[in-house]
Design a protein around this motif. Structure first.
Motif, short mmCIF file in Angstrom:
data_model
loop_
_atom_site.label_atom_id
_atom_site.label_comp_id
_atom_site.label_asym_id
_atom_site.label_seq_id
_atom_site.Cartn_x
_atom_site.Cartn_y
_atom_site.Cartn_z
N ARG A 144 42.59 46.53 34.21
CA ARG A 144 43.93 45.80 33.53
C ARG A 144 45.11 46.94 34.02
O ARG A 144 45.44 47.67 33.27
CB ARG A 144 43.70 46.07 32.08
CG ARG A 144 42.72 44.90 31.46
CD ARG A 144 42.45 44.79 30.17
NE ARG A 144 43.76 44.92 29.55
CZ ARG A 144 44.26 45.92 28.57
NH1 ARG A 144 43.60 46.96 28.61
NH2 ARG A 144 45.32 45.61 28.20
N HIS B 90 46.09 46.55 40.32
CA HIS B 90 44.91 45.90 40.45
C HIS B 90 44.46 45.62 41.83
O HIS B 90 43.30 46.18 42.39
CB HIS B 90 44.93 44.59 39.67
CG HIS B 90 43.92 43.72 39.56
ND1 HIS B 90 42.77 44.07 38.47
CD2 HIS B 90 43.04 42.89 40.27
CE1 HIS B 90 41.83 43.23 38.64
NE2 HIS B 90 41.76 42.37 39.69
N SER C 246 38.02 42.56 35.94
CA SER C 246 39.14 41.60 36.02
C SER C 246 40.18 41.84 35.30
O SER C 246 40.25 42.92 34.79
CB SER C 246 38.54 40.27 35.59
OG SER C 246 38.88 40.36 34.08
N LYS C 247 41.46 41.17 35.47
CA LYS C 247 42.64 41.66 34.98
C LYS C 247 42.71 41.43 33.48
O LYS C 247 43.17 42.04 32.70
CB LYS C 247 43.85 40.79 35.41
CG LYS C 247 44.28 41.23 36.88
CD LYS C 247 45.67 40.35 37.59
CE LYS C 247 45.89 40.76 38.85
NZ LYS C 247 46.94 40.13 39.51
N GLU C 248 41.60 40.74 33.02
CA GLU C 248 41.63 40.49 31.46
C GLU C 248 40.47 41.68 30.96
O GLU C 248 40.42 41.74 29.86
CB GLU C 248 40.85 38.91 31.34
CG GLU C 248 41.70 37.87 31.65
CD GLU C 248 41.92 37.57 33.03
OE1 GLU C 248 40.78 37.77 33.73
OE2 GLU C 248 42.99 37.27 33.43
N GLY C 249 39.84 42.34 31.84
CA GLY C 249 39.08 43.54 31.48
C GLY C 249 37.53 43.36 31.34
O GLY C 249 36.77 44.01 30.76
N ARG C 250 37.14 41.86 31.89
CA ARG C 250 35.69 41.69 32.02
C ARG C 250 35.02 42.24 33.33
O ARG C 250 35.80 42.36 34.17
CB ARG C 250 35.59 40.18 31.95
CG ARG C 250 36.33 39.63 30.81
CD ARG C 250 36.06 38.23 30.55
NE ARG C 250 34.82 37.82 29.84
CZ ARG C 250 34.75 37.52 28.76
NH1 ARG C 250 36.09 37.22 27.98
NH2 ARG C 250 33.69 37.34 28.09
N THR D 3 35.42 34.94 39.76
CA THR D 3 34.64 35.54 38.72
C THR D 3 33.79 34.50 38.24
O THR D 3 32.61 34.77 37.65
CB THR D 3 35.59 35.97 37.63
OG1 THR D 3 36.43 34.90 37.31
CG2 THR D 3 36.40 37.35 38.04
#
Ligand SMILES: Nc1ncnc2c1ncn2[C@@H]1O[C@H](COP(=O)(O)OP(=O)(O)O)[C@@H](O)[C@H]1O
Ligand SMILES: [Mg+2]
Length: 386
Positions: free
Chosen positions: A12, A16, A43-47, A67
């Motif tokens: 995040r 990135h 990922s950019k969402e943090g997963r 993803t």
């Protein structure tokens, strides 16, 4: 048995994409006979995801479909549990995807290079390459970093700092301090970002206001620095740990604009597009001074692994200043080590060995005292003195 290395990247962060490129380079540099590499993409969402599809750069053009195809994983915040678990539990069999031996974070920027991610690894107890939470956090915040360096006698340009709240409520006082203590021109920066985001020069009061407003969009902490007008930028990588470290050859990045911009650095055809001179052409004494300052910065901030210290030379005075440290530098600065005879493969080897050495060094420290205050009849009776 091969050492299982989890290479973490993405995150995040505004950097990135750069991290995806750096990690891809690092993954390809490992000796496959010695290491089993597990790519872990945040990922950019943090997963978190793993899988072979993460190894191909062109797959990142469509991150949503990537993803969807990759395997989502997680680790538990339990000390000593080095397993990577599958989010989707299989009907039969284990949900453990892999057990890691060591982590190599190849993450750039806020939330990842600033110690937050390193803190997760510390909590789990997984040995990892690179700076500790403390060194990462100190290195990421341009204000804290300059305070420490200055206190240790390492030259940094003059600066003032304030919070976004101070800028919103005490504008006149902030402007007055800039004009009294620094004078124009100045450079305004959010304290804890990278890649020149939110950074700009101000040559007068109205530009200062615009720049501070802009920087405040990105960060709660703002720094205003004396602007070196006849500027030469010199970068030097440092590799090792607090006990033993060495400096690389110097590079001079060549910029097109007043400020080495995100575009200069990355856009015009990938990371190598940014023009640089390696080794930098400097008089011997000045080159030695730059390497000394880079080494001192690494030592004073208690760095570990591979860092890159960026220096500023004021051509008007011939003086060198430390501008910033990148505790997880782009491409892990492999090209600076290569120029000095250390291959990228050897660099990755060193980083893993250093990670394991730190684990051995810290394991010997006493974490708990043997006495249990409850068993000794103590407790909260007399109140707790801390
Ligand atoms: N004090 C300064 N004087 C002149 N130029 C500067 C100064 N500080 C930064 N710059 C310019 O701005 C660029 C980005 O600043 P920097 O502090 O390196 O932030 P980032 O973390 O975004 O790389 C530098 O590479 C340099 O070109
Ligand atoms: Mg920089």
């Amino acid at each position: 048995m091969k050492t299982v290395v989890g290479v973490f990247f993405g995150g995040r962060s505004t950097e990135h994409e750069i991290s995806i490129i750096s990690a891809n380079q690092a993954i390809n540099a490992f000796n496959p006979d010695k290491y089993e590499i597990v790519p872990i993409y945040i990922s950019k969402e943090g997963r978190w995801y793993t899988g072979p599809e993460l190894l191909t750069l062109s797959n990142y053009k469509d991150m949503a479909s990537l993803t969807a195809r990759a395997q989502e994983v997680y680790m538990r915040p339990i000390y000593g549990d080095f397993n990577l678990y599958s989010v989707r539990r299989p009907l039969f069999g284990k949900d453990i995807v892999k057990t890691l031996d060591v982590a190599v974070p190849v993450l750039h920027g806020t939330n990842v290079e600033d110690g937050k991610f390193e803190g997760v690894l510390e909590t789990i107890g997984l040995p990892y390459a690179g700076c500790s939470t403390l060194a990462s956090a100190n290195g990421m915040d341009k204000i804290t970093m300059k305070m420490i360096l200055r206190a240790e006698g390492i030259p940094v340009v003059d600066y003032i700092w304030c919070t976004d709240r101070q800028w919103a409520t005490e504008r006149d006082a902030v402007i007055e301090r800039v004009e009294k203590e620094l004078g124009y021109p100045v450079i305004v920066k959010p304290a804890d970002l990278g890649s020149s985001i939110g950074i700009g020069a101000a040559h007068d009061r109205s530009q200062l206001i615009t720049r501070l407003d802009e920087a405040a969009r990105f960060s709660r902490r703002l720094i205003v620095e004396h602007m070196v007008e006849q500027l030469r930028e010199i970068n030097c990588s440092v590799l090792g740990d607090a006990d033993e470290f060495e400096t690389s050859v110097l590079e001079e990045p060549i910029k097109a604009d007043e400020i080495l911009s995100y575009g200069d650095k990355y856009m015009a055809g990938g990371m190598h597009a940014a023009q640089k001179r390696i080794p930098a052409e400097l008089p011997d004494a000045l080159a030695a001074e730059c390497r000394r300052l880079a080494a001192e910065t690494f030592r004073v901030l208690s760095c570990h692994g591979v860092s890159r210290v960026d220096l500023i030379i004021d051509d008007a005075t011939g003086r060198a200043y430390v501008n910033e440290i990148n505790t997880i530098p782009g491409s892990l600065s492999y090209y600076l080590w290569e120029a000095g005879g250390v291959t990228f493969e050897q660099l990755m080897d060193r980083l893993v060995k250093l990670a394991l050495k730190r684990r051995r060094d810290t394991e010997g420290k006493t974490l708990t005292f043997s006495g249990n205050i409850f068993a000794m009849g103590g407790g909260a009776k007399g109140g707790i003195k801390k």
